[in-house]
Design an enzyme around this catalytic site. Structure first.
Site, short mmCIF file in Angstrom:
data_model
loop_
_atom_site.label_atom_id
_atom_site.label_comp_id
_atom_site.label_asym_id
_atom_site.label_seq_id
_atom_site.Cartn_x
_atom_site.Cartn_y
_atom_site.Cartn_z
N CYS A 286 0.84 -1.21 0.00
CA CYS A 286 0.00 0.00 0.00
C CYS A 286 0.87 1.25 0.00
O CYS A 286 1.84 1.34 0.75
CB CYS A 286 -0.92 -0.01 1.22
SG CYS A 286 -2.03 1.42 1.24
N CYS B 227 0.27 4.81 6.95
CA CYS B 227 -0.35 4.65 8.28
C CYS B 227 0.66 3.95 9.22
O CYS B 227 1.08 2.82 8.95
CB CYS B 227 -1.63 3.83 8.16
SG CYS B 227 -2.72 4.44 6.86
N CYS C 156 -19.28 1.67 8.38
CA CYS C 156 -18.54 1.04 9.46
C CYS C 156 -17.33 1.94 9.69
O CYS C 156 -16.50 2.10 8.80
CB CYS C 156 -18.11 -0.36 9.01
SG CYS C 156 -16.95 -1.15 10.13
N CYS D 36 -19.49 -6.44 2.81
CA CYS D 36 -18.80 -5.28 3.36
C CYS D 36 -17.46 -5.17 2.64
O CYS D 36 -16.89 -6.20 2.25
CB CYS D 36 -18.59 -5.48 4.85
SG CYS D 36 -17.57 -4.21 5.62
N ARG E 27 -17.78 -2.68 17.76
CA ARG E 27 -17.00 -3.89 17.51
C ARG E 27 -15.67 -3.89 18.23
O ARG E 27 -14.88 -2.96 18.12
CB ARG E 27 -16.77 -4.08 16.00
CG ARG E 27 -15.97 -5.35 15.71
CD ARG E 27 -15.88 -5.66 14.24
NE ARG E 27 -17.19 -5.76 13.65
CZ ARG E 27 -17.57 -5.15 12.54
NH1 ARG E 27 -16.74 -4.40 11.89
NH2 ARG E 27 -18.79 -5.29 12.08
N CYS F 192 0.47 0.24 10.30
CA CYS F 192 0.05 -0.79 9.36
C CYS F 192 1.19 -1.59 8.73
O CYS F 192 2.07 -1.03 8.08
CB CYS F 192 -0.79 -0.14 8.26
SG CYS F 192 -1.42 -1.38 7.11
N CYS G 66 -16.64 -9.51 4.89
CA CYS G 66 -15.94 -8.24 4.62
C CYS G 66 -14.71 -8.49 3.76
O CYS G 66 -13.94 -9.40 4.05
CB CYS G 66 -15.50 -7.58 5.91
SG CYS G 66 -16.80 -7.45 7.11
S1 SF4 Z 1 -4.17 1.06 6.89
FE1 SF4 Z 1 -2.53 0.02 5.73
S2 SF4 Z 1 -3.58 -0.77 3.95
FE2 SF4 Z 1 -4.94 0.77 4.82
S3 SF4 Z 1 -4.40 2.68 3.79
FE3 SF4 Z 1 -3.13 2.61 5.64
S4 SF4 Z 1 -1.20 1.65 4.96
FE4 SF4 Z 1 -2.75 1.21 3.39
#
Ligand code: SF4
Length: 329
Positions: free
Chosen positions: A68, A72, A203, A143, A275, A75, A112
């Site tokens: 990705c 984040c 959600c 989902c 949740r 993540c 999901c």
């Molecule tokens: S949480 Fe992870 S998968 Fe989702 S946008 Fe952020 S870096 Fe990408």
């Protein structure tokens, strides 16, 4: 014999009224309540709106893992961090449908599908729409969580039969920039609005234990509870620290602060399903039990539960049994 004097901390607020005008001050005051008082209020609201012995169970499948472009900080799927997660291509539709059939056979009512994208490309959206149609045709609720969406993309997903879209606010507006720099809070709110306008259930929740302060947990809940329509589902995650991510090694959150966050979410969003999401694996049974008492009424089962023997699933079932909880129809 005299009666006990009334306790001034006791309140007479109605428990089933959905409000959208929660102030930060009010939310802060809830977080500051003595623990027994907070738990009592949350349980009252829970009972006024749901059967407190029922837990909704969702199944999650990663249809596109890793690589990705977003950053984040929590993540493992971000391409920016070396976490050992390999970038994969979007799964083939037949494979997704096979997983969905297995989920249905295992008793799931909602399926999901998550993809590690900043936003879906049009070609990818075609494939996801076909998956949604296929899963829906199996008689499951659908989902998806695919990143940011335009209004048109949300509309297309709705037309394919998408019931829910997950898009988390993650934390407070103030703390957001510490966790993600590749998009802003307003981008999140815009996607939520597009999803809502398309008529898809929302959600949306967040993560605690990322090094945020109490005021950030207040800000996150106040923002969620201040949305024009409350999310139908509010996932509250406890950070799972993953090796290689910037949040590895963050100070651990006191589990009671997690329980408080669940309770305040329950009180401020009385009709939403709250949740207990990521982080459950590392939580004691006692903490999870407190979360259910605080009004959590949904849990996630991970993808590997579907096709491989899964001790986690047995453990979950044993805990639900032990607490006398049952799956929501
Ligand atoms: S949480 Fe992870 S998968 Fe989702 S946008 Fe952020 S870096 Fe990408």
């Amino acid at each position: 014999m005299s009666l006990a004097a009334p306790n001034p901390a006791h309140h007479s607020a109605p428990t089933a009224i959905v409000r959208h005008d929660w102030t930060r001050e009010e939310v802060r005051a809830l977080f500051a309540l003595p623990f027994p008082e907070l738990m009592f209020r949350a349980a009252e609201v829970h009972r006024a709106n749901f059967d407190p012995c029922e837990v909704q169970i969702s199944t999650l499948l990663s249809i596109k893992t890793g690589g990705c472009p977003e950053d984040c900080a929590y993540c493992p799927q971000s391409a920016k961090y070396d976490t050992g997660v390999k970038a994969e291509k979007l799964m083939e539709i037949e494979k997704v449908l096979a997983e969905a059939r297995a989920a249905k056979a295992a008793g799931a009512s909602r399926f999901c599908m998550g993809a590690a994208w900043r936003e879906p490309k049009e070609r990818d959206l075609d494939s996801v729409c076909a998956m949604v149609e296929g899963v829906k045709a199996l008689g499951l609720e659908t989902c998806a969580t695919l990143g940011m969406l335009t209004g048109t993309q949300a509309q297309r997903l709705r037309e394919s039969g998408l019931d829910y879209y997950n898009h988390n606010l993650d934390t407070s507006p103030e703390f957001y920039g510490e966790i993600i720099t590749t998009r802003c809070y307003q981008d999140r709110l815009d996607t939520l609005e597009h999803v809502r306008e398309a008529g898809i259930n929302v959600c949306c929740g967040g993560i605690v234990g990322m090094g945020e302060g109490i005021e950030d947990r207040v800000g996150m809940i106040a923002t969620l509870a201040g949305l024009p329509v409350h999310p139908e589902s509010v996932p509250i995650n406890m950070l799972v620290q993953v090796e290689g991510t910037p949040l590895e090694g963050s100070a651990k959150l006191d589990p009671l602060d997690f329980v408080r966050t669940i309770a305040v979410a329950r009180i401020t969003m009385p009709a939403s399903v709250v949740r207990l999401s990521a982080g459950r694996e590392e939580m004691s049974e006692e903490t999870q039990a407190l979360c259910f008492l605080a009004g959590a009424n949904s849990i996630f089962y991970g993808p590997k539960l579907l096709t491989t023997p899964n001790p986690g699933r047995d453990r979950d079932m044993a805990l639900l049994d032990k607490l006398g909880l049952r799956a929501m129809e």
